[in-house]
Design a protein around this motif. Sequence first.
Motif, PDB file in Angstrom:
ATOM      1  N   GLY A   1       0.777  -1.233   0.000  1.00 49.95           N
ATOM      2  CA  GLY A   1       0.000   0.000   0.000  1.00 49.95           C
ATOM      3  C   GLY A   1       0.805   1.277   0.000  1.00 49.95           C
ATOM      4  O   GLY A   1       0.298   2.340   0.387  1.00 49.95           O
ATOM      5  N   ASN A   2       2.087   1.217  -0.415  1.00 54.01           N
ATOM      6  CA  ASN A   2       2.942   2.406  -0.564  1.00 54.01           C
ATOM      7  C   ASN A   2       3.319   3.079   0.753  1.00 54.01           C
ATOM      8  O   ASN A   2       3.744   4.244   0.759  1.00 54.01           O
ATOM      9  N   ALA A   3       3.168   2.385   1.860  1.00 52.86           N
ATOM     10  CA  ALA A   3       3.541   2.975   3.155  1.00 52.86           C
ATOM     11  C   ALA A   3       3.665   1.875   4.197  1.00 52.86           C
ATOM     12  O   ALA A   3       2.979   0.854   4.123  1.00 52.86           O
ATOM     13  N   SER A   4       4.525   2.118   5.170  1.00 53.88           N
ATOM     14  CA  SER A   4       4.646   1.172   6.280  1.00 53.88           C
ATOM     15  C   SER A   4       3.450   1.312   7.218  1.00 53.88           C
ATOM     16  O   SER A   4       3.023   2.434   7.524  1.00 53.88           O
ATOM     17  N   PRO A   5       2.918   0.200   7.716  1.00 54.25           N
ATOM     18  CA  PRO A   5       1.805   0.279   8.677  1.00 54.25           C
ATOM     19  C   PRO A   5       2.241   0.765  10.052  1.00 54.25           C
ATOM     20  O   PRO A   5       1.404   1.040  10.911  1.00 54.25           O
TER      21      PRO A   5
END
Length: 311
Positions: free
Chosen positions: A67-71
Amino acid sequence: MQKNKKALVLLNMGGARNKDELKMFLTNMFNDENILTINIDFIRSIIANFIVKKRLDSAWENYEKIGNASPINPLTEKLVDKCNEKIEEFKTYQAMRYTPPFANDVLEQIKKDGINEILLFPLYAQFSTTTTKSSVQDFIGNIPYEGFTVKYIEEFYKNDKFNDCIVNEVIRNIDDKKEYNLIFSAHGLPQKIVKKGDPYEEQMNEHVEILSKKLDEKGIKFKSINLAYQSKVGPLKWLEPSLEDMLKNFKDENVIIYPISFIVDNSETDFELDIEYREIAHKLGISEYKVCRCVNDSDEFIEAIKDIIKN
């Protein structure tokens, strides 16, 4: 002014929200003398820049798959909010080592809030120079003036309430009718760091023993309980066994993974464990492959934090 309150600062590595922040993360990480253990800053900087240029695009491809980002960022924000709601004697903040929010900005906010007692809570259950020491050293090194009292939690892998969080998550993920091999997967370290006295491997082994005993006391039986290490990069010899090698033992069997070195889900859990190693497990003929979530912002973990910081 936060009347009579102390500051509880949750420390972690950080994670990218976009490609620019991924470059920032990698650049800051490989310039960290606790990670790239080269004594001369100039040489370490040259090597760091070379590594970042070589790895950035391939690393970003991995981020695109989650999703293009770290959770780690939204989950840590939720954890901070819950701590502020449920731990009354502290105001809780977060500071990341390699991406915002950085220590200097957090310290400025603590000053504005009129707080001078700080408890640092590194979100690493086991101590390592590459994690706990690096984060604590960075935070304390950013204190620009006198007037703060700073303490920190060195490790908390022995805490009973914390270990209940882990055991309960493992139990939630198993089907009583099936046999499972449990693998505690830890982020790897180069062996040369351990040989210099880093206690990480020793504490990791002890932690697995503690959790194995707790599972046994609850009557939860596994076909096997194992410790393996993930995330190896570069040509150096790292801690063994690797997770990939461990998975080779379980063709036609069921495997459940718990990310024992992580407190908050991140790219290593959501990409490496849940995507990359899942593909490896499928190719190896493993029947069922499950990955547990980290403790994250669970109510159980909030209670564990309360217990850890009360002493």
